[in-house]
Design a protein around this motif. Sequence first.
Motif, short mmCIF file in Angstrom:
data_model
loop_
_atom_site.label_atom_id
_atom_site.label_comp_id
_atom_site.label_asym_id
_atom_site.label_seq_id
_atom_site.Cartn_x
_atom_site.Cartn_y
_atom_site.Cartn_z
N ARG A 7 30.52 49.67 43.69
CA ARG A 7 31.50 48.61 43.42
C ARG A 7 31.27 47.41 44.35
N VAL A 8 30.93 47.69 45.60
CA VAL A 8 30.63 46.60 46.54
C VAL A 8 29.40 45.84 46.07
N ALA A 9 28.37 46.58 45.64
CA ALA A 9 27.16 45.92 45.14
C ALA A 9 27.47 45.04 43.93
N LEU A 10 28.35 45.52 43.08
CA LEU A 10 28.75 44.74 41.90
C LEU A 10 29.53 43.49 42.33
N ALA A 11 30.44 43.66 43.28
CA ALA A 11 31.22 42.52 43.77
C ALA A 11 30.31 41.48 44.43
N ARG A 12 29.31 41.94 45.19
CA ARG A 12 28.40 41.01 45.85
C ARG A 12 27.57 40.21 44.83
N ALA A 13 27.22 40.87 43.70
CA ALA A 13 26.46 40.17 42.66
C ALA A 13 27.29 39.14 41.93
N LEU A 14 28.62 39.30 41.98
CA LEU A 14 29.52 38.42 41.22
C LEU A 14 30.24 37.39 42.10
N VAL A 15 30.24 37.59 43.42
CA VAL A 15 31.10 36.80 44.29
C VAL A 15 30.73 35.32 44.30
N PHE A 16 29.45 35.00 44.09
CA PHE A 16 29.05 33.59 44.09
C PHE A 16 29.12 32.98 42.68
N GLU A 17 29.72 33.74 41.75
CA GLU A 17 30.00 33.27 40.39
C GLU A 17 28.75 32.82 39.64
N PRO A 18 27.75 33.71 39.56
CA PRO A 18 26.55 33.37 38.79
C PRO A 18 26.87 33.38 37.29
N LYS A 19 26.05 32.71 36.51
CA LYS A 19 26.22 32.75 35.06
C LYS A 19 25.48 33.93 34.44
N LEU A 20 24.57 34.54 35.23
CA LEU A 20 23.75 35.66 34.74
C LEU A 20 23.69 36.75 35.79
N LYS A 59 38.13 37.73 48.63
CA LYS A 59 39.40 38.39 48.29
C LYS A 59 39.46 38.68 46.79
N ARG A 60 39.10 37.69 45.98
CA ARG A 60 39.12 37.87 44.52
C ARG A 60 38.14 38.96 44.08
N ALA A 61 36.95 38.95 44.67
CA ALA A 61 35.92 39.91 44.28
C ALA A 61 36.34 41.34 44.64
N LEU A 62 36.94 41.52 45.81
CA LEU A 62 37.39 42.86 46.21
C LEU A 62 38.53 43.35 45.32
N GLU A 63 39.42 42.43 44.94
CA GLU A 63 40.50 42.81 44.02
C GLU A 63 39.94 43.22 42.66
N MET A 64 38.92 42.51 42.24
CA MET A 64 38.31 42.77 40.93
C MET A 64 37.73 44.18 40.85
N VAL A 65 37.15 44.67 41.94
CA VAL A 65 36.55 46.02 41.94
C VAL A 65 37.46 47.04 42.64
N ARG A 66 38.70 46.66 42.87
CA ARG A 66 39.73 47.56 43.43
C ARG A 66 39.33 48.14 44.79
N LEU A 67 38.86 47.25 45.68
CA LEU A 67 38.46 47.67 47.03
C LEU A 67 39.10 46.78 48.10
N SER A 68 40.26 46.23 47.81
CA SER A 68 40.90 45.30 48.76
C SER A 68 41.13 45.93 50.13
N GLU A 98 31.48 41.35 55.05
CA GLU A 98 30.28 40.63 55.50
C GLU A 98 29.17 40.70 54.46
N ASN A 99 29.06 41.85 53.76
CA ASN A 99 28.10 41.96 52.67
C ASN A 99 28.39 40.95 51.57
N LEU A 100 29.68 40.80 51.26
CA LEU A 100 30.06 39.85 50.21
C LEU A 100 29.91 38.41 50.68
#
Length: 368
Positions: free
Chosen positions: A151-164, A125-134, A104-106
């Motif tokens: 790791r969750v915070a990192l995945a949440r920052a990346l899940v919407f595929e920002p450029k920065l 699913k991709r974001a959780l796999e990326m940070v090894r939290l599936s 839900e956070n992601l």
Amino acid sequence: MPPNGHVGDDAFVRFAGIQKTYDGEALIVKDLNLDIARGEFFTMLGPSGSGKTTTLMMLAGFEVPTEGSIFLAGRSIGTMPPHKRDIGMVFQNYALFPHMTVEENLAFPLKVRKLPKPEMEARIKRALEMVRLSAQGKRRPAQLSGGQQQRVALARALVFEPKLVLMDEPLGALDKQLREEMQFEIKHIHENLGVTVVYVTHDQGEALTMSDRIAVFNDGVIQQIAKPAELYERPENVFVAKFIGENNQLSGKIIALNEPACTVEMPGAGIIQALAVNVGMVEQPTVLSLRPERVKLNPLPGSLPNIFSAKVMEVIYLGDHIRARMSVCGRDDFVVKLSNSEGIAHVEPGVEMTLGWKMEDCRALRPS
């Protein structure tokens, strides 16, 4: 003014003439001109109050520059609210929603952007796999360790595929071993995704490990921008030399200048041959910067231009190396680092020996 770094006209992030004051008098950030390349891992490094976090917050949109403009992908973002900048953020305190599960956070930044549900599920699913939290998707933050929460915070920052992605001391709350593991993990994710990262830290080891380039801040001004190895090996001023890694600093007076070398007189301690990096004229003061690991024990007479008598004052065993405090050149706080492979059994308090170093390892700098 020190050079503030330039990557060309296609800079992804550009700070142009940025100043920031809160009271109209004291400048927190002073005349900042800085370019950051697309896909770069760029670190802002400096002590507390140096202006690095304020600079990051202006880029995020949480602070407004007093003067100057900030550009993202060639577009001025000065009047754009934070949520419209499409920037991922990772903070030291994780900033996760405690009442939501990991999934839900992601999902939150994806719902804000009104993504269709199948796309949301695929990205989570991709974001959780990326940070090894599936396997942790259904858990809440309180059920996770500090490292897993980050790791969750990192995945949440990346899940919407920002450029920065902006990161403000993201590893500060973790213990040493976990912090080192996360450094490599973040770096690998950056390399795999190609996203631009602007990272803020006061930890020089963290900056050296992770960065493509580092900007060293002090008193609202960038002192030097360089790649990690260049910053460590070739500091341009006394502040950078002192802030990046351990450093012996010896004060003296220039008595001869024959670039790239100079001859420096140490009051009551003899003459040193040094590399003239950033110095004034003959008869002016200078500070010599010498890394502890560049010092040689008992060199052969005449093998090095700088050889001095020394006395061991203190020895600290640190596993793979020892740190010896010596009395040399009129200083009792001269530090030498020696690898355990160098045969160091004879280095004990009270022992007298000679020390030596190359001219090019001893950098002559302006006192301030």
